[in-house]
Design a protein around this motif. Sequence first.
Motif, PDB file in Angstrom:
ATOM      1  N   ASP A  64       0.834  -1.204   0.000  1.00  0.00           N
ATOM      2  CA  ASP A  64       0.000   0.000   0.000  1.00  0.00           C
ATOM      3  C   ASP A  64       0.866   1.251   0.000  1.00  0.00           C
ATOM      4  OD1 ASP A  64      -2.488  -1.088  -0.184  1.00  0.00           O
ATOM      5  OD2 ASP A  64      -3.055  -0.754   1.916  1.00  0.00           O
ATOM      6  N   LEU A  65       1.934   1.228   0.785  1.00  0.00           N
ATOM      7  CA  LEU A  65       2.830   2.383   0.856  1.00  0.00           C
ATOM      8  C   LEU A  65       3.498   2.636  -0.490  1.00  0.00           C
ATOM      9  CD1 LEU A  65       4.158   4.573   2.582  1.00  0.00           C
ATOM     10  CD2 LEU A  65       5.914   2.904   3.205  1.00  0.00           C
ATOM     11  N   VAL A  66       3.976   1.586  -1.136  1.00  0.00           N
ATOM     12  CA  VAL A  66       4.620   1.726  -2.445  1.00  0.00           C
ATOM     13  C   VAL A  66       3.621   2.248  -3.478  1.00  0.00           C
ATOM     14  CG1 VAL A  66       5.676   0.440  -4.355  1.00  0.00           C
ATOM     15  CG2 VAL A  66       6.389   0.000  -2.001  1.00  0.00           C
ATOM     16  N   ARG A  67       2.422   1.668  -3.498  1.00  0.00           N
ATOM     17  CA  ARG A  67       1.400   2.129  -4.451  1.00  0.00           C
ATOM     18  C   ARG A  67       1.022   3.578  -4.188  1.00  0.00           C
ATOM     19  NH1 ARG A  67      -1.111  -3.161  -3.543  1.00  0.00           N
ATOM     20  NH2 ARG A  67      -2.583  -2.100  -2.183  1.00  0.00           N
ATOM     21  N   HIS A  68       0.900   3.953  -2.917  1.00  0.00           N
ATOM     22  CA  HIS A  68       0.571   5.342  -2.565  1.00  0.00           C
ATOM     23  C   HIS A  68       1.660   6.289  -3.065  1.00  0.00           C
ATOM     24  CE1 HIS A  68      -0.893   8.779  -0.323  1.00  0.00           C
ATOM     25  NE2 HIS A  68       0.314   8.900   0.236  1.00  0.00           N
ATOM     26  N   GLN A  69       2.939   5.909  -2.834  1.00  0.00           N
ATOM     27  CA  GLN A  69       4.045   6.754  -3.278  1.00  0.00           C
ATOM     28  C   GLN A  69       4.083   6.865  -4.795  1.00  0.00           C
ATOM     29  OE1 GLN A  69       7.375   4.879  -1.350  1.00  0.00           O
ATOM     30  NE2 GLN A  69       7.293   6.282   0.407  1.00  0.00           N
ATOM     31  N   LEU A  70       3.831   5.768  -5.496  1.00  0.00           N
ATOM     32  CA  LEU A  70       3.814   5.813  -6.961  1.00  0.00           C
ATOM     33  C   LEU A  70       2.730   6.766  -7.459  1.00  0.00           C
ATOM     34  CD1 LEU A  70       4.386   2.075  -7.936  1.00  0.00           C
ATOM     35  CD2 LEU A  70       5.903   4.004  -8.406  1.00  0.00           C
ATOM     36  N   HIS A  71       1.528   6.663  -6.915  1.00  0.00           N
ATOM     37  CA  HIS A  71       0.446   7.537  -7.355  1.00  0.00           C
ATOM     38  C   HIS A  71       0.693   8.987  -6.950  1.00  0.00           C
ATOM     39  CE1 HIS A  71      -2.448   4.935  -9.318  1.00  0.00           C
ATOM     40  NE2 HIS A  71      -2.088   3.984  -8.464  1.00  0.00           N
ATOM     41  N   GLU A  72       1.283   9.187  -5.796  1.00  0.00           N
ATOM     42  CA  GLU A  72       1.577  10.544  -5.349  1.00  0.00           C
ATOM     43  C   GLU A  72       2.637  11.200  -6.230  1.00  0.00           C
ATOM     44  OE1 GLU A  72       3.362  12.134  -1.303  1.00  0.00           O
ATOM     45  OE2 GLU A  72       1.311  11.395  -1.077  1.00  0.00           O
ATOM     46  N   ASN A  73       3.603  10.425  -6.696  1.00  0.00           N
ATOM     47  CA  ASN A  73       4.697  10.967  -7.517  1.00  0.00           C
ATOM     48  C   ASN A  73       4.406  10.920  -9.010  1.00  0.00           C
ATOM     49  OD1 ASN A  73       6.297  11.551  -5.279  1.00  0.00           O
ATOM     50  ND2 ASN A  73       7.115   9.482  -5.226  1.00  0.00           N
ATOM     51  N   SER A 116      -3.769   2.631  -3.477  1.00  0.00           N
ATOM     52  CA  SER A 116      -3.682   2.066  -2.131  1.00  0.00           C
ATOM     53  C   SER A 116      -4.944   2.429  -1.363  1.00  0.00           C
ATOM     54  CB  SER A 116      -2.450   2.606  -1.413  1.00  0.00           C
ATOM     55  OG  SER A 116      -2.610   3.989  -1.150  1.00  0.00           O
ATOM     56  N   SER A 117      -5.125   1.799  -0.234  1.00  0.00           N
ATOM     57  CA  SER A 117      -6.311   2.082   0.579  1.00  0.00           C
ATOM     58  C   SER A 117      -6.264   3.518   1.107  1.00  0.00           C
ATOM     59  CB  SER A 117      -6.423   1.080   1.733  1.00  0.00           C
ATOM     60  OG  SER A 117      -5.225   1.075   2.481  1.00  0.00           O
ATOM     61  N   ALA A 118      -5.087   4.112   1.223  1.00  0.00           N
ATOM     62  CA  ALA A 118      -4.966   5.501   1.674  1.00  0.00           C
ATOM     63  C   ALA A 118      -5.421   6.488   0.609  1.00  0.00           C
ATOM     64  CB  ALA A 118      -3.521   5.791   2.068  1.00  0.00           C
ATOM     65  N   ASP A 119      -5.323   6.086  -0.689  1.00  0.00           N
ATOM     66  CA  ASP A 119      -5.722   6.955  -1.795  1.00  0.00           C
ATOM     67  C   ASP A 119      -7.211   6.903  -2.074  1.00  0.00           C
ATOM     68  OD1 ASP A 119      -3.125   7.866  -2.289  1.00  0.00           O
ATOM     69  OD2 ASP A 119      -2.691   6.137  -3.557  1.00  0.00           O
ATOM     70  N   GLN A 120      -7.897   5.889  -1.572  1.00  0.00           N
ATOM     71  CA  GLN A 120      -9.300   5.707  -1.927  1.00  0.00           C
ATOM     72  C   GLN A 120     -10.240   6.419  -1.018  1.00  0.00           C
ATOM     73  OE1 GLN A 120      -9.720   1.450  -2.169  1.00  0.00           O
ATOM     74  NE2 GLN A 120      -8.544   1.376  -4.051  1.00  0.00           N
ATOM     75  N   TYR A 128       1.731   3.990 -17.027  1.00  0.00           N
ATOM     76  CA  TYR A 128       1.606   2.661 -16.421  1.00  0.00           C
ATOM     77  C   TYR A 128       1.013   2.762 -15.018  1.00  0.00           C
ATOM     78  CZ  TYR A 128       2.858  -1.792 -14.306  1.00  0.00           C
ATOM     79  OH  TYR A 128       2.803  -2.979 -13.644  1.00  0.00           O
ATOM     80  N   ILE A 129       1.501   3.712 -14.242  1.00  0.00           N
ATOM     81  CA  ILE A 129       0.991   3.876 -12.878  1.00  0.00           C
ATOM     82  C   ILE A 129      -0.506   4.189 -12.911  1.00  0.00           C
ATOM     83  CG2 ILE A 129       1.077   5.352 -10.819  1.00  0.00           C
ATOM     84  CD1 ILE A 129       4.117   5.659 -11.393  1.00  0.00           C
ATOM     85  N   ARG A 130      -0.914   5.086 -13.809  1.00  0.00           N
ATOM     86  CA  ARG A 130      -2.318   5.471 -13.885  1.00  0.00           C
ATOM     87  C   ARG A 130      -3.194   4.299 -14.297  1.00  0.00           C
ATOM     88  NH1 ARG A 130      -5.116   6.842 -18.102  1.00  0.00           N
ATOM     89  NH2 ARG A 130      -3.358   7.461 -19.372  1.00  0.00           N
TER      90      ARG A 130
END
Length: 190
Positions: free
Chosen positions: A7-16, A186-190, A178-180
């Motif tokens: 979740d942390l990795v996915r959150h960072q990818l979407h944030e960046n 992550s659950s934090a982004d939803q 690709y990220i999009r």
Amino acid sequence: MRTVGNDLVRHQLHENRKWYLGLGILLTIFGVVLLAALPFATLSVVFIFGVLMMIGGLLHFVAAFKIFEGGFRWLWALFGLLYLVAGYYAFSTPVKTAIILTNILAIILIIAGVIRVLSALVFRAIQGWGWTLFSGLLTLITGVIILMSPDAPFWVLGLFLAVDILFQGINYLTLASYIRREVPKSSADQ
């Protein structure tokens, strides 16, 4: 526990992602501009070379007098002086430097091409040797063309820089896309 890390990795990818997208757009535009102005791009390569040589010279002097003692100190100082001279030469004679760097590049390509061709011939019993042969011939021919072309110093180095920057931009754009499309939020982004 593994889900938290993912979740942390996915959150960072979407944030960046926006940064990857912005950097990709910027690098792609810069690469296209450099492709349109190859002599300017070549001059940029020469000046970057000069700056790096001068930084290398200063670092050698620091190492000579802060790290080493005795005879090694003076050897490192000599290397530092040679680096500084090379950097100064690049700034004071950019056209000659471009010619020298282009010729060195061409010679390296010729040597690499010959080595690949010989490797392909030695390993022709292995499947795919033809691609190695093709790659070697292409590299060899590229080196010869660069060495034989009188105007090569004014565009070759710039072409390498422009293509590298363009492909870095495309890489970042592809990563952002690709990220999009593929990385679930992550659950934090939803």
